[in-house]
Structure formats: C-alpha cells, structure tokens
Write an enzyme that holds these catalytic residues in place. Structure first.
Site, PDB file in Angstrom:
ATOM      1  N   LYS A 112       0.846  -1.190   0.000  1.00  0.00           N
ATOM      2  CA  LYS A 112       0.000   0.000   0.000  1.00  0.00           C
ATOM      3  C   LYS A 112       0.880   1.239   0.000  1.00  0.00           C
ATOM      4  CE  LYS A 112      -3.832   2.279   0.345  1.00  0.00           C
ATOM      5  NZ  LYS A 112      -3.417   2.973  -0.906  1.00  0.00           N
ATOM      6  N   GLN A 133       7.206   4.116   3.962  1.00  0.00           N
ATOM      7  CA  GLN A 133       5.793   3.742   3.965  1.00  0.00           C
ATOM      8  C   GLN A 133       5.565   2.448   4.748  1.00  0.00           C
ATOM      9  OE1 GLN A 133       3.758   5.848   1.626  1.00  0.00           O
ATOM     10  NE2 GLN A 133       2.100   5.193   2.954  1.00  0.00           N
ATOM     11  N   LYS A 136       5.491   3.489   8.341  1.00  0.00           N
ATOM     12  CA  LYS A 136       4.328   4.358   8.559  1.00  0.00           C
ATOM     13  C   LYS A 136       3.048   3.517   8.611  1.00  0.00           C
ATOM     14  CE  LYS A 136       3.969   7.797   5.599  1.00  0.00           C
ATOM     15  NZ  LYS A 136       3.555   8.731   4.530  1.00  0.00           N
ATOM     16  N   LYS A 148       5.464   2.065  -3.029  1.00  0.00           N
ATOM     17  CA  LYS A 148       5.397   3.406  -3.616  1.00  0.00           C
ATOM     18  C   LYS A 148       5.653   3.245  -5.101  1.00  0.00           C
ATOM     19  CE  LYS A 148       4.884   7.612  -1.983  1.00  0.00           C
ATOM     20  NZ  LYS A 148       4.264   8.026  -0.710  1.00  0.00           N
ATOM     21  N   GLY A 187      -2.725   8.314  -4.281  1.00  0.00           N
ATOM     22  CA  GLY A 187      -2.064   9.517  -4.788  1.00  0.00           C
ATOM     23  C   GLY A 187      -0.827   9.889  -3.986  1.00  0.00           C
ATOM     24  N   ASP A 188      -0.100  10.842  -4.494  1.00  0.00           N
ATOM     25  CA  ASP A 188       1.034  11.475  -3.815  1.00  0.00           C
ATOM     26  C   ASP A 188       1.276  12.755  -4.624  1.00  0.00           C
ATOM     27  OD1 ASP A 188       3.164  10.675  -1.600  1.00  0.00           O
ATOM     28  OD2 ASP A 188       4.323  11.604  -3.181  1.00  0.00           O
ATOM     29  N   SER A 400      -6.938   5.824   3.754  1.00  0.00           N
ATOM     30  CA  SER A 400      -6.921   4.968   2.561  1.00  0.00           C
ATOM     31  C   SER A 400      -7.312   3.540   2.947  1.00  0.00           C
ATOM     32  CB  SER A 400      -5.515   4.929   1.951  1.00  0.00           C
ATOM     33  OG  SER A 400      -5.354   5.951   1.009  1.00  0.00           O
TER      34      SER A 400
HETATM   35  N1  GLU Z   1       1.045   9.181  -0.486  1.00  0.00           N
HETATM   36  C1  GLU Z   1       0.477   9.137   0.824  1.00  0.00           C
HETATM   37  C2  GLU Z   1       1.569   8.826   1.831  1.00  0.00           C
HETATM   38  O1  GLU Z   1       2.694   9.227   1.648  1.00  0.00           O
HETATM   39  C3  GLU Z   1      -0.751   8.244   0.900  1.00  0.00           C
HETATM   40  C4  GLU Z   1      -0.553   6.826   0.494  1.00  0.00           C
HETATM   41  C5  GLU Z   1      -1.850   6.032   0.434  1.00  0.00           C
HETATM   42  O2  GLU Z   1      -2.903   6.560   0.723  1.00  0.00           O
HETATM   43  O3  GLU Z   1      -1.739   4.844   0.069  1.00  0.00           O
HETATM   44  O4  GLU Z   1       1.361   8.239   2.865  1.00  0.00           O
END
Ligand code: GLU
Length: 467
Positions: A112, A133, A136, A148, A187-188, A400
C-alpha cells in the site's frame, strides 16, 4: 509488544540462524553493506540509517532479529517493477516516461502506498518512500504493507487530455501487478483526484472489475469521505496530541505551513478550526506571508486557485495584498509551530537554525522527510518537539485503508464516522511514539515511531519464515 512479551517471544527459530557470516557486529558494518548494495541511492540510505539508528539498541537486546538477518531482509524490496510509458501530446509528438512500482514489504498486509508523478522521480526516491511507507503503515496499526510508485512525468502545464493519455498508458502496464488484495496504489505529489480518476477508469476497463484497487477515489467513484482531508487533518490531530502531552494546545499559536497542495490546504483548514493562526503557504516559485492569518474565505480562494485553476500561490499575495517571498521558503518567518507540507529535504540546517532563533517550538512533517537529518539534529539539540512524517502524516494512508475496508464491504461511512476513526488512529500512533520514545522525561518521536513500526513488521516477517 511489551518488553516482557519480547523476552518470552519464541519466534527465535534456530533453523533460521545464520552461521555468523552475515550477522552484523555494529551499525557501521551494516550501513556500509547497505551503501555498497545500493550505490548512489542517497535518499534511500538516509531513510535506512535513521531507522537502524533508532532500532539498533533493541536489536542488541533481542538478538533473534540479528541472527535471522532481519535487517538485510527488511532493506531489500520484495519486488521492483520498472516499465516504459509511451504517450502522445496534443500535437501528436511521442513521449516516453519511466514508470515504477516498488513493492517493498508485504509482511503485515497487501502493498500500500501512493503514486508520484514528478520529474524528480527515480528509483532512489521511490525506494526511500516505499521503505518509509512500510513503517508508517505499520504504525497506523492497520493491516497494510509498504509500497510506492510513480513516474518521472510532470503533470504541470499538461492539458487534461494529455494527463488522461499518460495515466491510461501508465495503468495499461501497472494493472498486471496490482489488485485489491495484492497492491493498492493511491495519490502522492502530482497524483490527485483527476489522475486517480483516470487511472482507476483504465484499471476498471482492463480488468472488468469495479473494486478497491485504488484509494483516494472521488466519493462518486467509491472513495471514502474525508480521504482528501485525511493527511492534513491527521497531521494537526497529531500536533494537538504532542501539545497536549505538554499541557498546551493550538489556540492562538502562529503556524507556518509550506506547500499549497492537498496536505497543506487541509492542515491549514484544521489548524484554523482549532484556533491556530496560519501565516504562510508556498509553492515551487515562492511563499506568501499573511501576518493576519488565513481564514475560511482565503482558504477557499487557495483551494480554487490550486485545485481548479492550477495557478501559482503568488496570486494570493496579489489578491490579498500581502508579502510574496519570491523563490523563498517560509522558514524565516517567526512562528510557534512549523508544518512542512511540500516535499522531501525542504528544511536544511540553516532553515532549522532560523526557525529555532525565531521562536519555533514544534515542527511536524506533513510531507515525507521534509527535514534533512542535520535540520532534525538542530531541532532535537534545541529541545523542540519534532513529529516525524511516518507518524505525523500517517492519517492519509490510514484513511486509505478505511477506504479499502468500505470498498470490500460495499458500503460508505459518514464523514463523522471516518473522522472519529482518524482521530483515534492518530491518538494511538502518538501513544506508541511515547511508549517507545520516552527517555528521561523527553519524548524522541523519531525513535518511538521507528521502534513501534519496526517491531510489528519484523515479528510478522519472522513468523512467516524466509520468504
Ligand atoms: N502518499 C500518501 C503517503 O505518503 C498516501 C498513500 C496512500 O494513501 O496509500 O502516505
């Protein structure tokens, strides 16, 4: 996991122990190996270094992580996909971009993480972001792995139809590798509502399935309410927790924010709701300084300017007759709280010194690693509260995951239901940081976040064997 549970944990499987040849005797030996294996990948290396610095003490206390070589396993992405993205512009010229998906770790759930479209995108940046990520996502307590992706495509200045053709070509390759139970992009930077819409549309067409393969969809296309707000709101909820732990709150605090995209807009909105005075925003051309502070009406102007007109923040300075700092960042403006919400490495050592000298007491990262390591050092040495991105901006990916949950149940929760869950998640992340980051009355949020994120992923990896 508590200290006791860690001690009694029997995951330590002697079968998996190495013969010592790959066990690392010191941080330096391990980091040297990471550097050799990933030449020139500076961003990735810095991200790894920060996590290893935080968890090394824990590893020494619990050698099963070292014996099973968990560090080397954790710093190698499970899979990297790179592909050609051909598309034509409105004049019929052919362009080729490079697309990527870094599927970093699936120990605690399907891959994810967002997609970034920006000329600076390369493998180094995406490996760093996917690695971040992973921790996180673990911190959110939700079952999602880390990934990512993106492309070195610049949506700036492109027409809607060019963006649509690019997104369709990108998805025509990517769709083979993703799925609602496998890998769920979102998104990002450079990938917002519009891009998600085109990407999802093409996925649906190719797979003939309407499902939760992407998050950040519009509410009409199955998205979660409050997903657009989630990163910015979550950031401010996290800051409120940090302040509350010091018996303070946001009321009357002067706040500088960088960026003017999705994260910055909603960080500003929630800060204003909670009584803060937001005095700056920025984009890649410069920053605005509005000493009276933004209000609802000014913020509505910014949203329209950035999301509909795709204009520049200097227009704010013209409209409201405030200072425009051409080619500058907001870090020389005096403030109580600074929220960098633009991009990585935007606060250097000198900026950090300026922030400290101008009275800033709290910095929390809305973007992914906007503060360079030397800047972070300045903050910590001067006793500032510092909220690292993997904790402070986790609200976006958390909602998300709530979108994934709603999609798989074929339902849609109310705004207030999602908001309540988001607040709860940010509170939990904050308390995990305290549990693992408290030392001598101070809280090191970096250490806390890294340790908490690491334990869940590392233990799941040990349980699943060598895969
Ligand atoms: N791009 C966002 C982040 O850096 C969201 C990633 C997502 O929703 O999967 O966490």
């Amino acid at each position: 996991m508590t200290e006791e549970q860690l001690k009694s944990n029997t995951i330590d499987n002697p079968e998996l122990k190495t013969n010592g040849a790959v066990g690392y005797s010191s941080i330096d030996t391990f980091l040297k190996r990471v550097k050799e294996k990933n030449p020139g990948e500076i961003e990735f290396f810095e991200a790894v270094k920060e996590v290893i610095d935080s968890v090394w003490e824990l590893l020494e206390k619990h050698p099963r992580y070292l014996h099973t070589n968990i560090l080397e396993r954790l710093t190698e992405p499970e899979r990297v996909i790179m592909f050609r993205v051909p598309w034509t512009d409105d004049q019929g010229h052919v362009h080729i971009n490079r697309g990527y998906r870094v599927e970093f770790n699936s120990a605690i759930g399907p891959y994810k993480g967002g997609l970034r479209f920006h000329p600076s995108v390369n493998l180094d940046i995406l490996k760093f972001l996917a690695f971040e990520q992973t921790f996180k996502n673990s911190l959110t307590t939700l079952p999602i792995g880390g990934a990512k992706g993106g492309a070195d495509f610049d949506p700036k200045g492109k027409s809607d139809s060019e963006v649509m053709r690019f997104c369709q070509s990108f998805m025509t390759e990517l769709y083979r590798y993703i799925g609602p139970e496998t890998d769920i992009p979102a998104g990002d930077i450079g990938v917002g509502r519009r891009e998600i819409g085109y990407l999802f549309g093409q996925y649906k067409r190719l797979s003939n399935e309407f499902n939760g393969v992407m998050t950040g969809k519009s509410a009409e296309s199955g998205g979660s309410l409050l997903r657009p707000e989630a990163t910015g709101y979550g950031l401010v909820y996290f800051v409120s927790e940090m302040l509350q732990a010091q018996n303070q709150n946001l009321e009357g605090q002067t706040i500088t924010i960088s960026g003017s995209g999705n994260v910055a807009q909603f960080a500003a909105e929630k800060s204003i709701h909670l009584g803060g005075k937001v005095v700056s925003l920025s984009d890649s051309d410069g920053a605005i300084y509005d000493p009276e502070g933004l209000d609802e009406e000014k913020l509505a102007f910014v949203k329209h300017l950035k999301n509909e007109k795709r204009g520049r923040i200097r227009e704010y300075a013209q409209k409201y007759d405030v200072t425009y700092l051409e080619n500058q960042t907001p870090w020389n403006i005096s403030c109580d709280i600074a929220l960098p919400c633009a991009t990585e490495n935007e606060i250097g050592e000198q900026d950090a010194i300026a922030l400290v000298e101008n009275g800033c007491r709290c910095v929390a990262e809305g973007a992914n690693k906007p503060c360079q390591p030397k800047a972070v050092q300045v903050f910590l040495e001067n006793g500032l509260l510092f909220g690292p991105g993997k904790a402070a901006n986790a609200g976006g990916v958390a909602v998300s995951q709530l979108e994934m949950a709603q999609n798989s149940m074929h339902t849609q929760w109310s705004r207030s239901e999602v908001d309540t869950r988001l607040q709860e998640i940010m509170r939990n992340i904050h308390s995990k940081c305290i549990t693992h980051g408290e030392a001598g009355g101070n809280i090191n949020y970096i250490k806390g976040a890294n340790i908490a994120g690491f334990i869940k992923v590392a233990d799941a990896m040990l349980q699943q064997g060598l895969v």
